[in-house]
Design an enzyme around this catalytic site. Sequence first.
Site, short mmCIF file in Angstrom:
data_model
loop_
_atom_site.label_atom_id
_atom_site.label_comp_id
_atom_site.label_asym_id
_atom_site.label_seq_id
_atom_site.Cartn_x
_atom_site.Cartn_y
_atom_site.Cartn_z
N HIS A 1 27.95 38.67 -23.37
CA HIS A 1 28.18 38.77 -21.92
C HIS A 1 26.85 38.99 -21.20
O HIS A 1 25.91 39.58 -21.75
CB HIS A 1 29.14 39.92 -21.63
N GLU B 1 40.45 47.90 -13.02
CA GLU B 1 41.47 46.85 -12.98
C GLU B 1 42.87 47.37 -12.70
O GLU B 1 43.63 46.77 -11.92
CB GLU B 1 41.44 46.06 -14.29
N HIS C 1 33.17 43.22 -23.35
CA HIS C 1 32.56 43.35 -22.03
C HIS C 1 33.17 44.45 -21.17
O HIS C 1 32.60 44.80 -20.14
CB HIS C 1 32.68 42.04 -21.25
N ARG D 1 34.28 47.42 -18.93
CA ARG D 1 33.51 48.51 -18.35
C ARG D 1 33.79 49.84 -19.05
O ARG D 1 32.89 50.63 -19.31
CB ARG D 1 33.83 48.62 -16.85
#
Length: 408
Positions: free
Chosen positions: A269, A153, A237, A239
């Site tokens: 999730h 991100e 959730h 990563r």
Amino acid sequence: MAVLPQRHPARKRPWNVRADPPIRAMIVLGTRPEAIKLAPVVRAMDASPACEPLVVSSGQHREMLAPILADLDVKAHTDLAVMRDRQRLSGLTGRLVTALDAIIRLERPDVVVVQGDTTTALCGALAASYEQIPVAHVEAGLRTGNLYNPFPEELNRRLIGRIARWHFAPTERAAAHLRAEGIAGPDVMTTGNTVIDNLHWMLRQGKGEAAFRTTGTGTGTGTGAAVAGKRILVTLHRRENQGSGMRGLARAVRRLADRGDCEVLLPLHKSPAVREALLPGLSGHPGVTIREPLGYPDFTATLAACDLVLTDSGGVQEEAPSLGKPVLVLRATTERPEAIDAGVAQLVGTDPGEVYAAASRLLDDPAERDRMARAVNPFGDGRAAERIVGAMVRDCLRPGAVRCTAPD
């Protein structure tokens, strides 16, 4: 006590002008958070005679996306269906850019709108820039300063920042990040976060039911058992938390449930990696309620009904303070320090002992919990979409602005 938003009084909307032909805006989304945060923009464009929105779904979170789009009164024009099981980011990126290039060349939008920092957002910006179509970046300027946390991100949003024409920052701090990176001041606009627009809209609909089994001490009504106690909402959730880190978080959550004075609710999730990390340690515990991902109406009702939030989600960090819910952020870094500065969230990391200790302090100390449970919203006033659409319409309709040729 949840503070329900009030409907804003009617006012003159800056985008309520007519364009002939209308501005064709392609809104690219693929995940549940993108749908939540772009829905207010789509609805604002739908209501404007100046705009013709076209929603394109990448299918990045396909199973979770279709129901939430229906809940949000948004229809996708097309679904690119690019996901593969356990695919690498490089493979997803390649397929997304190719698929988005094709739909952009076919539809010839005047502007492409992306949100946040997903792979879908990055690829939407890249594909648009390859066709020299201006990009609007909603929720621009979030930064942790660590390129690999969160990953990918932080990388994605920095790259989008070099591409976008419009940078719609949710807070003044985010806008300052963009200006510090050399982005021209007129291209940066502090709008507030559209997640607050959508939270207000959804709560006004009066839909949804809290998913807790116990009566609890929060607001709202749950279903099932009648044991009183604190109600803890957990969402996981990220990563970078998956694997051993998430298994450790599962141990912390189980210890909280072992206390016997609270119910832990975990909307699970869809990611296989998340399920493999969490289910072995939490499945079957009487104090843990595991649910499939909640629809957005039920999620907002559940958030309003809880007493404490443990999350690694970015959006939940923004929504919970609006409802006076203390938040423990289960990450090493956050790009949303405004809630921490306001005293309504704490960054506790992922160490199981630290997570358990921080949560227990709030459960055992009503004064500390009440101090954090102030309905303070550093992320906006529910009018972000109005500002975003107004800025794009003004720029696209200014004298000399170049418009794409719409398809036949």
